[in-house]
Design an enzyme around this catalytic site. Sequence first.
Site, PDB file in Angstrom:
ATOM      1  N   HIS A 200     -55.324  -1.747  37.173  1.00 30.89           N
ATOM      2  CA  HIS A 200     -56.480  -0.849  37.186  1.00 30.89           C
ATOM      3  C   HIS A 200     -57.225  -0.863  35.867  1.00 30.89           C
ATOM      4  O   HIS A 200     -58.439  -0.867  35.814  1.00 30.89           O
ATOM      5  CB  HIS A 200     -55.999   0.590  37.435  1.00 30.89           C
ATOM      6  CG  HIS A 200     -55.957   0.939  38.866  1.00 30.89           C
ATOM      7  ND1 HIS A 200     -54.965   1.694  39.425  1.00 30.89           N
ATOM      8  CD2 HIS A 200     -56.813   0.639  39.858  1.00 30.89           C
ATOM      9  CE1 HIS A 200     -55.205   1.840  40.706  1.00 30.89           C
ATOM     10  NE2 HIS A 200     -56.315   1.213  40.995  1.00 30.89           N
ATOM     11  N   ARG A 302     -65.088  -3.935  48.178  1.00 28.45           N
ATOM     12  CA  ARG A 302     -63.705  -3.577  48.520  1.00 28.45           C
ATOM     13  C   ARG A 302     -63.713  -2.173  49.134  1.00 28.45           C
ATOM     14  O   ARG A 302     -63.557  -1.182  48.420  1.00 28.45           O
ATOM     15  CB  ARG A 302     -62.826  -3.582  47.265  1.00 28.45           C
ATOM     16  CG  ARG A 302     -62.552  -4.966  46.674  1.00 28.45           C
ATOM     17  CD  ARG A 302     -61.717  -4.825  45.409  1.00 28.45           C
ATOM     18  NE  ARG A 302     -61.067  -6.043  44.993  1.00 28.45           N
ATOM     19  CZ  ARG A 302     -61.460  -6.797  43.967  1.00 28.45           C
ATOM     20  NH1 ARG A 302     -62.522  -6.465  43.259  1.00 28.45           N
ATOM     21  NH2 ARG A 302     -60.793  -7.894  43.652  1.00 28.45           N
ATOM     22  N   ARG A 338     -65.880  -6.206  52.956  1.00 26.92           N
ATOM     23  CA  ARG A 338     -64.538  -6.534  53.428  1.00 26.92           C
ATOM     24  C   ARG A 338     -63.974  -5.317  54.150  1.00 26.92           C
ATOM     25  O   ARG A 338     -64.004  -4.206  53.607  1.00 26.92           O
ATOM     26  CB  ARG A 338     -63.638  -6.900  52.250  1.00 26.92           C
ATOM     27  CG  ARG A 338     -62.224  -7.233  52.720  1.00 26.92           C
ATOM     28  CD  ARG A 338     -61.382  -7.756  51.609  1.00 26.92           C
ATOM     29  NE  ARG A 338     -61.045  -6.710  50.657  1.00 26.92           N
ATOM     30  CZ  ARG A 338     -60.442  -6.944  49.497  1.00 26.92           C
ATOM     31  NH1 ARG A 338     -60.151  -8.174  49.147  1.00 26.92           N
ATOM     32  NH2 ARG A 338     -60.143  -5.960  48.683  1.00 26.92           N
ATOM     33  N   ASN A 450     -57.083 -14.187  43.677  1.00 27.52           N
ATOM     34  CA  ASN A 450     -56.019 -13.340  43.105  1.00 27.52           C
ATOM     35  C   ASN A 450     -54.778 -13.421  43.993  1.00 27.52           C
ATOM     36  O   ASN A 450     -53.669 -13.695  43.520  1.00 27.52           O
ATOM     37  CB  ASN A 450     -56.467 -11.871  43.040  1.00 27.52           C
ATOM     38  CG  ASN A 450     -57.756 -11.684  42.265  1.00 27.52           C
ATOM     39  OD1 ASN A 450     -58.091 -12.497  41.425  1.00 27.52           O
ATOM     40  ND2 ASN A 450     -58.475 -10.614  42.541  1.00 27.52           N
ATOM     41  N   ASP A 451     -54.984 -13.178  45.289  1.00 27.57           N
ATOM     42  CA  ASP A 451     -53.841 -13.249  46.198  1.00 27.57           C
ATOM     43  C   ASP A 451     -53.426 -14.693  46.454  1.00 27.57           C
ATOM     44  O   ASP A 451     -52.239 -14.981  46.635  1.00 27.57           O
ATOM     45  CB  ASP A 451     -54.162 -12.534  47.518  1.00 27.57           C
ATOM     46  CG  ASP A 451     -53.925 -11.035  47.398  1.00 27.57           C
ATOM     47  OD1 ASP A 451     -52.874 -10.654  46.847  1.00 27.57           O
ATOM     48  OD2 ASP A 451     -54.790 -10.255  47.814  1.00 27.57           O
ATOM     49  N   CYS A 498     -64.351 -14.887  45.557  1.00 27.82           N
ATOM     50  CA  CYS A 498     -64.564 -13.517  45.096  1.00 27.82           C
ATOM     51  C   CYS A 498     -63.365 -12.995  44.308  1.00 27.82           C
ATOM     52  O   CYS A 498     -63.320 -11.813  43.970  1.00 27.82           O
ATOM     53  CB  CYS A 498     -64.919 -12.590  46.250  1.00 27.82           C
ATOM     54  SG  CYS A 498     -63.614 -12.463  47.481  1.00 27.82           S
TER      55      CYS A 498
HETATM   56  C1  PEP Z   1     -58.308 -11.595  45.908  1.00 29.62           C
HETATM   57  O1  PEP Z   1     -57.178 -11.467  46.376  1.00 29.62           O
HETATM   58  O2  PEP Z   1     -58.637 -12.548  45.162  1.00 29.62           O
HETATM   59  C2  PEP Z   1     -59.356 -10.603  46.192  1.00 29.62           C
HETATM   60  C3  PEP Z   1     -60.604 -10.822  45.832  1.00 29.62           C
HETATM   61  O3  PEP Z   1     -59.003  -9.447  46.780  1.00 29.62           O
HETATM   62  P1  PEP Z   1     -58.200  -8.256  46.045  1.00 29.62           P
HETATM   63  O4  PEP Z   1     -58.197  -8.538  44.576  1.00 29.62           O
HETATM   64  O5  PEP Z   1     -58.907  -7.011  46.385  1.00 29.62           O
HETATM   65  O6  PEP Z   1     -56.857  -8.375  46.684  1.00 29.62           O
HETATM   66 MG    MG Z   2     -56.812 -10.097  47.999  1.00 30.54          MG
END
Ligand code: PEP
Ligand code: MG
Length: 573
Positions: A200, A302, A338, A450-451, A498
């Site tokens: 955060h 988000r 999303r 990120n994921d 993203c």
């Molecule tokens: C990601 O996973 O890259 C993404 C953009 O979604 P979040 O960070 O909200 O999981």
């Molecule tokens: Mg994600």
Amino acid sequence: MSSGSHLGEARAEHPDAVVLHGLGVSPGSAYGPIVQAAAPVEPPADEPAAEDPAAASETAIASFMHVADTLDAKALSAETTARDILKATAMIARDRSLHREVTKRLNAGSGPTRAIAEAIEEFAARFEALGGYFAERVTDLRDVGARAIAEVLGEPAPGLPTLIEPSIVAADDLAPAETATLDRSLVLGIVTRHGGLTSHTAILAAQMGIPAVVQVHDATTIPAGTPVSIDGGSGEVVVRPDPAAVEAARERRERLAAALAEVTGPGETADGHRVALLANIGGVEDAELAGAEDVEGVGLFRTEFVFLSAVAAPTVEEQTEIYRKVFAPFSGRRVVVRTLDAGADKPLAFADLGPEENPALGRRGLRLSQARPDVLDAQLQALGAASAETGADVRVMAPMVSTAAEARWFAEQVRAAGLATAGVMIEVPAAALRARQVLEAVDFGSLGTNDLAQYTMAADRMEGELSELLDPWQPAVLDVIAAAAAGASQAGRPLGVCGESAGDPLLALVLVGLGVTSLSMAPSKVGAVRLALRTHSQADCRALADAALEAESPEAAREAVRAAVAPALADLL
Ligand code: PEP
Ligand code: MG
């Protein structure tokens, strides 16, 4: 973003300078004196058992309520994301089960503040065991405990002393509630010992435009008042920097600002290949701020951020009202929404399927939407109503899609709600490897790096200690991105990015070279990415992508690209 050795090394050119390395999470450089955040107030070592446990319980609960009221009052004047975080932290302070745990400890013979500390640690252990988002909330929980203890003892709330001059804030970790209320005019930068790229604090700092470096092992041992320079991109922190180096950094900042001011408008390469530059947002206020920026729209809204602290499911009308306000600043521009990415690190109280052994691999994102079609239907209905009333080009995408069948199912739901454009996040390696089939079922894709990094490398994204594995420059992550881009091209579908990687100007060039068609990021990161694109042709980007793919480590990939970009750009970043 570099991580690695945390031991300071002396700089040859200046005997006093010590260089520390951390993880740059919010770009920009800053120079100023260090202010150390005060350590939280501890319960007195010799505190006796409460004489009257019932009275002590009342005092403790009153203290928690006071903490909650203070946070709620701060929330009133905060911006969207900060407000949600402050409200969520206030909710922890109001939690009855936490109060009951304190009362239990008091009845068992603990002293008034020791009982609070014990209850907090009991809850912290439970949160940590749950992992993901809950583990991330441990900082908030301890912050609530420290505030309540200070309140019982009649001491000032822990955290930052009042700043009297522009400073660089150092802390073990900053609670999101603290970050959210930082005075931007006095906080030049943030250096913390803990935290990760997607914590955060990092997301807030980037949104507030404050340079930040986390995972700096020696952050809390830098004496107050010591001059420090930080680079929120490379993650370098220099204690007592050479004045000449400080001056050079200042000049570089000015050159960068001048270069950024020169390039405005749509994202495109030097030879005119368009790559839309979009903003990531988390709510109405973000939308209003981003709408005023030089961006081509929103690449990731988000939606779950809006409802993190909601106890009951928001009605269609409530949601429509929010979405209308988000779309309004983007009339004539695209907004990629999303659907709720609930579960795992972002649980929503009204869409909770119960505890899971391993929430990051559990029923989150689209899987949760399939289990709770009522929640998805309400959201799509509200999105349909809001988009019909505004001139924004609304596109809807699903999080955590793994198969083509899931993508097809989602597209059917979107179209049934009267929304024209359906897409999916590509953030699970399975979807990336089968991108052609997955994307043929929808209109577009967006890489959630990120994921994608988390699942490709089997490394929890909330675990700051694993930041090296989570580095999107990891060769395996780049390979998976390349596979997804190839699949998208075969399917004839646009594929954006993203995840946080889109905001790294060097990596953005690589992504474009791999075939990515749009980049979405915190608005504070758009300028540098636009500049990087304008100084390279599409063929340059392809050559940079080849160089990155050939490298054997994230460091080598980054260095290979840095060495090959236009020298004028390398000099500025
Ligand atoms: C990601 O996973 O890259 C993404 C953009 O979604 P979040 O960070 O909200 O999981
Ligand atoms: Mg994600």
